[in-house]
Motif scaffolding. Structure first.
Motif, PDB file in Angstrom:
ATOM      1  N   SER A 228       0.765  -1.586   0.103  1.00  0.00           N
ATOM      2  CA  SER A 228      -0.179   0.084  -0.172  1.00  0.00           C
ATOM      3  C   SER A 228       1.196   1.272  -0.351  1.00  0.00           C
ATOM      4  O   SER A 228       0.126   1.534   0.848  1.00  0.00           O
ATOM      5  N   GLY A 229       2.453   1.468  -1.058  1.00  0.00           N
ATOM      6  CA  GLY A 229       2.941   2.272  -0.943  1.00  0.00           C
ATOM      7  C   GLY A 229       3.707   2.730   0.290  1.00  0.00           C
ATOM      8  O   GLY A 229       4.621   3.523  -0.043  1.00  0.00           O
ATOM      9  N   LYS A 230       3.399   1.541   1.187  1.00  0.00           N
ATOM     10  CA  LYS A 230       4.588   1.641   2.743  1.00  0.00           C
ATOM     11  C   LYS A 230       5.515   0.878   1.768  1.00  0.00           C
ATOM     12  O   LYS A 230       5.476  -0.572   1.638  1.00  0.00           O
ATOM     13  N   THR A 231       7.592   1.260   2.349  1.00  0.00           N
ATOM     14  CA  THR A 231       8.420   0.092   2.717  1.00  0.00           C
ATOM     15  C   THR A 231       7.524  -1.263   3.467  1.00  0.00           C
ATOM     16  O   THR A 231       7.596  -0.690   4.448  1.00  0.00           O
ATOM     17  N   VAL A 232       8.331  -1.875   3.176  1.00  0.00           N
ATOM     18  CA  VAL A 232       8.123  -3.084   4.246  1.00  0.00           C
ATOM     19  C   VAL A 232       9.681  -3.818   4.466  1.00  0.00           C
ATOM     20  O   VAL A 232       9.951  -3.806   3.168  1.00  0.00           O
TER      21      VAL A 232
END
Length: 222
Positions: A179-183
């Motif tokens: 969702s556009g966030k870095t994992v």
């Protein structure tokens, strides 16, 4: 750090030698105390003899110190014995591949070892980047969506144009997002064991590309 290619019984000899030194030091301490006590008793003032409670306290203190020294000696010997045993067992891995945390890939005869992508949570977009020894990006591999946990992946040894790359060592990096966030992501690779080292920090494996690693970092041996 001492490298051990063929682990020998001298490791055990050094452990036994440490035990002997510790035992000698403890015996010397006891001997010095008894000599001082006898000398003190011989030269005591008859009108003001030694206090029994004081002598008993001194002997109790010596007993405590001696007990601690014996415990330390026993623990040191035990740790040394365990390390020697681990080094002997680890020597059987010399020349074999191991899987461990890292980012170094080897390309041999046009084929690269597989690697593992570790994710704490699922990611909808994961990509692997391959860099050559000069740090230049030579290939990016789209791995798609991956679940949480370990996922197997591989590189075919080709660059971004489809041309075969020369054999050698390459660096792996992996990026993941949800969702556009870095994992957060980590990788496991394979490397070849070239030797065993018995260090102050414990037994370590010497690797052909990744330097050295504690034996506890190894996930699998092939």
């Amino acid at each position: 750090m001492s490298t051990v290619q063929n682990v020998s019984p001298t490791l055990l000899d050094s452990v036994n030698g440490s035990k002997a030194v510790a035992a000698t030091q403890t015996a010397d301490t006891q001997d010095r105390f008894l000599k001082l006590l006898v000398t003190q008793m011989k030269n005591q003032d008859p009108l003001n003899p030694l206090d029994n409670a004081q002598v008993t306290s001194q002997m109790a203190q010596l007993s405590t110190v001696t007990g601690i020294e014996k415990l330390n000696s026993t623990m040191s010997g035990l740790i040394g014995s365990v390390q020697a045993s681990q080094a002997l067992q680890a020597s059987s891995a010399i020349g074999r591949e191991v899987q461990l945390p890292g980012n170094s890939l080897a390309l041999n005869n046009g084929a690269a070892s597989p690697f593992i992508v570790e994710l704490p949570s699922s990611a909808e977009k994961v990509s692997a980047q391959i860099h050559n020894s000069a740090g230049v990006l030579v290939r990016e591999i789209a791995l798609g969506a991956l679940p949480a946990g370990n996922s197997n992946a591989s590189w075919d040894g080709l660059d971004s144009t489809g041309a075969k790359l020369p054999d050698g060592h390459y660096k792996l990096t992996v990026q993941a997002s949800q969702s556009g966030k870095t994992v957060d992501v980590s990788t496991q690779v394979r490397d070849v064991v070239t030797g065993v080292a018995n260090t102050a920090q414990g037994v370590e494996l010497l690797l052909s590309r990744s330097g050295s690693t504690p034996i506890g970092q190894v996930q699998q041996i092939f």
